[in-house]
Design a protein around this motif. Structure first.
Motif, PDB file in Angstrom:
ATOM      1  N   VAL A 391      39.119  60.370 155.261  1.00  0.00           N
ATOM      2  CA  VAL A 391      39.584  59.163 154.580  1.00  0.00           C
ATOM      3  C   VAL A 391      39.254  57.927 155.408  1.00  0.00           C
ATOM      4  O   VAL A 391      38.791  56.908 154.883  1.00  0.00           O
ATOM      5  N   LEU A 392      39.478  58.015 156.727  1.00  0.00           N
ATOM      6  CA  LEU A 392      39.135  56.895 157.603  1.00  0.00           C
ATOM      7  C   LEU A 392      37.631  56.628 157.592  1.00  0.00           C
ATOM      8  O   LEU A 392      37.195  55.476 157.615  1.00  0.00           O
ATOM      9  N   PHE A 393      36.850  57.701 157.547  1.00  0.00           N
ATOM     10  CA  PHE A 393      35.391  57.556 157.470  1.00  0.00           C
ATOM     11  C   PHE A 393      34.997  56.814 156.192  1.00  0.00           C
ATOM     12  O   PHE A 393      34.161  55.889 156.229  1.00  0.00           O
ATOM     13  N   LEU A 394      35.595  57.174 155.077  1.00  0.00           N
ATOM     14  CA  LEU A 394      35.292  56.484 153.823  1.00  0.00           C
ATOM     15  C   LEU A 394      35.734  55.024 153.863  1.00  0.00           C
ATOM     16  O   LEU A 394      35.049  54.146 153.325  1.00  0.00           O
ATOM     17  N   LEU A 395      36.863  54.752 154.499  1.00  0.00           N
ATOM     18  CA  LEU A 395      37.333  53.366 154.606  1.00  0.00           C
ATOM     19  C   LEU A 395      36.376  52.525 155.433  1.00  0.00           C
ATOM     20  O   LEU A 395      36.112  51.358 155.111  1.00  0.00           O
ATOM     21  N   VAL A 396      35.854  53.103 156.511  1.00  0.00           N
ATOM     22  CA  VAL A 396      34.872  52.388 157.330  1.00  0.00           C
ATOM     23  C   VAL A 396      33.593  52.151 156.534  1.00  0.00           C
ATOM     24  O   VAL A 396      32.987  51.074 156.607  1.00  0.00           O
ATOM     25  N   ILE A 397      33.174  53.136 155.740  1.00  0.00           N
ATOM     26  CA  ILE A 397      31.977  52.982 154.916  1.00  0.00           C
ATOM     27  C   ILE A 397      32.177  51.862 153.900  1.00  0.00           C
ATOM     28  O   ILE A 397      31.307  50.987 153.727  1.00  0.00           O
ATOM     29  N   VAL A 398      33.335  51.880 153.223  1.00  0.00           N
ATOM     30  CA  VAL A 398      33.613  50.861 152.209  1.00  0.00           C
ATOM     31  C   VAL A 398      33.671  49.477 152.834  1.00  0.00           C
ATOM     32  O   VAL A 398      33.286  48.480 152.208  1.00  0.00           O
ATOM     33  N   SER A 399      34.127  49.388 154.074  1.00  0.00           N
ATOM     34  CA  SER A 399      34.247  48.100 154.769  1.00  0.00           C
ATOM     35  C   SER A 399      32.936  47.659 155.409  1.00  0.00           C
ATOM     36  O   SER A 399      32.935  46.727 156.210  1.00  0.00           O
ATOM     37  N   GLY A 400      31.841  48.334 155.098  1.00  0.00           N
ATOM     38  CA  GLY A 400      30.543  47.933 155.631  1.00  0.00           C
ATOM     39  C   GLY A 400      30.341  48.282 157.084  1.00  0.00           C
ATOM     40  O   GLY A 400      29.623  47.574 157.801  1.00  0.00           O
ATOM     41  N   GLY A 401      30.963  49.375 157.544  1.00  0.00           N
ATOM     42  CA  GLY A 401      30.817  49.779 158.928  1.00  0.00           C
ATOM     43  C   GLY A 401      31.786  49.108 159.876  1.00  0.00           C
ATOM     44  O   GLY A 401      31.750  49.368 161.083  1.00  0.00           O
ATOM     45  N   GLU A 402      32.641  48.248 159.360  1.00  0.00           N
ATOM     46  CA  GLU A 402      33.639  47.554 160.177  1.00  0.00           C
ATOM     47  C   GLU A 402      34.995  48.227 160.020  1.00  0.00           C
ATOM     48  O   GLU A 402      35.214  49.027 159.103  1.00  0.00           O
ATOM     49  N   ALA A 403      35.922  47.898 160.929  1.00  0.00           N
ATOM     50  CA  ALA A 403      37.282  48.390 160.802  1.00  0.00           C
ATOM     51  C   ALA A 403      37.936  47.722 159.598  1.00  0.00           C
ATOM     52  O   ALA A 403      37.963  46.492 159.502  1.00  0.00           O
ATOM     53  N   PRO A 404      38.430  48.490 158.643  1.00  0.00           N
ATOM     54  CA  PRO A 404      39.018  47.879 157.444  1.00  0.00           C
ATOM     55  C   PRO A 404      40.309  47.145 157.783  1.00  0.00           C
ATOM     56  O   PRO A 404      40.982  47.465 158.779  1.00  0.00           O
TER      57      PRO A 404
END
Length: 460
Positions: A391-404
């Motif tokens: 889930v954290l990996f997907l959140l980082v992906i959605v945030s463009g590689g940044e910490a969401p």
């Protein structure tokens, strides 16, 4: 050979599926880099972008090869193309296959020069990086263009368009398949264009990784030696602390610090290490951004503290570069073995190795995106231990590689039925996760007596 021909169709399915997954991962990685606030401003991001683009080119060549082969190719069920389309697919696949190890070598060289030899990102960019980009692109574009002119890109038994002769297997058994009409020099040119650079890059990768590993070992020994000499340093620490207490008495409990004390504390707080930190790009080496940006005065100014920060930087860089190398080896190990088996008379490539090669070779893009996002996912996992890593990996992906942002993470926790209050991050941890790529909250496992004597007047 007949065994490989009979397994041609399942090999094409496996290889095309793996290449499609890798293509999707590399597209996400390249998009994250160009759309993030840092974009392509640092050497680290540009090299990773080069890795992603290399895999995109290679994956497209692998995916398109089965349908790009000429229609009259024997046993090619998917063949819908012509000689020109086969040359285009072979051009892209060969180009990406050679660019990937070249950029992996450049990445390990980057870690070595920045961390061990204290080269600033600006000097690395002007002295090493741009020349390397030019060499990599020139070698592959010019080299593959020459192969197109020499008619060396043809269909092979594996369902790929690469450097080989036509008709198929004419170079190995001309008495059976006839003399070659195209690609008479394909094998010799493949040694120079493909096998040679892959071998040189592999040796260079091992050399850079070995040198960086030894550097981390030396720093660890220095910290251990300084720790063992603690008895000789303890009286110095005690004397300095006594003088500090006389000049700067401790604040009474509950009192507010003076404004100048707060500003001094902010100025002396060590900056976190990040390969993408914009100010470190301007100020100098990313190593100095943590180990020496404050002139050796942060954290009491002890030599042990600076050495430990230097060791922490080197160790994190070693871990990250090693993971990229493992990603490269996982993709190219069986491919490299198969390439060199071609030069052993009557050796051939076992069918089981061909299957493993078809699975692992196209997956470098998927491996790289996991390695690239690992520091952010690990930092978020420390702050939100109840959230699954995926889930954290997907959140980082959605945030463009940044910490969401925390609001996005808390929303994800509510949707998963995970309590938010017990995982509420502190202000310091929120600040730490805003750093990029190499910024993990993992502390150094070694502490020296010099580091324990922290002379900050707010902690005495």
């Amino acid at each position: 050979m007949s065994t490989i021909i009979s397994a041609r169709h399942p090999l094409q399915v496996i290889r095309t599926t793996a290449a499609s997954v890798s293509l999707f991962g590399s597209l996400i990685l390249a998009t994250m880099i160009v759309t993030s606030p840092g974009k392509l401003r640092t050497p680290y991001r540009r090299i990773i972008f080069g890795l992603a683009m290399s895999d995109i080119i290679q994956s497209l060549g692998i995916v398109l090869s089965p349908v790009s082969q000429p229609k009259d190719t024997p046993g090619a069920k998917w063949a819908k193309g012509t000689t020109v389309t086969c040359e285009a697919a072979g051009f892209g696949m060969t180009m990406g296959t050679v660019m990937l190890p070249m950029y992996t070598f450049l990445l390990t060289l980057y870690f070595l020069l920045i961390v061990k030899y204290k080269l600033t990102p600006r000097k690395f960019a002007h002295g090493v990086e741009w020349i390397s980009h030019f060499i990599i692109l020139s070698w592959n574009i010019v080299g593959n263009s020459i192969q197109v002119i020499k008619d060396n890109f043809n269909a092979n038994f594996n369902g790929l368009c690469n450097l080989t002769g036509y008709p198929m297997n004419c170079l190995n058994a001309p008495e059976i398949f006839g003399e070659c009409i195209r690609g008479n020099d394909a094998v010799q040119d493949a040694i120079v264009l493909v096998q040679g650079p892959i071998l040189v890059c592999f040796v260079g990768i091992l050399a850079c990784l070995g040198s960086l590993t030894y550097y981390v070992y030396v720093l660890e020994r220095q910290i251990l030696e300084s720790s063992m000499s603690g008895q000789g340093m303890s009286w110095i620490c005690q004397t300095c602390m006594g003088i500090r207490n006389l000049l700067c008495p401790p604040r009474p409990p509950g009192s507010r610090p003076h404004s100048h004390a707060r500003s001094s504390s902010r100025l002396r707080s060590p900056r976190r290490f990040s390969h993408d930190e914009n100010d470190s790009e301007e100020d100098g080496s990313v190593v100095d951004a943590l180990a020496g940006a404050d002139g050796g005065s942060s954290g009491g100014g002890s030599w042990g503290n600076a050495l430990e920060r230097q060791y922490s930087i080197a160790r994190k860089s070693l871990v990250q570069s090693t993971l990229y190398v493992i990603s490269y080896l996982a993709s190219y190990l069986f491919l490299t073995i198969a390439l060199f088996l071609q030069f052993i008379p009557k050796a051939g490539t076992p069918l089981w190795m061909v299957y493993l090669l078809s699975i692992t070779w196209p997956l470098s893009g998927l491996f790289n995106i996991f390695v690239y996002t690992r520091p952010k996912v690990r930092s978020l996992k420390d702050r939100y231990p109840n959230l699954p890593r995926f889930v954290l990996f997907l959140l980082v992906i959605v945030s463009g590689g940044e910490a969401p942002p925390d609001t996005q993470i808390r929303a994800a926790m509510r949707s998963l039925g995970i309590g938010v209050g017990e995982n509420e991050p502190s202000e310091s941890s929120s600040t730490q996760t805003q750093q990029d790529d190499m910024n993990t909250s993992e502390p150094s496992p070694l502490t020296s007596n010099a580091a324990r004597c922290h002379l900050d007047k707010h902690q005495v």
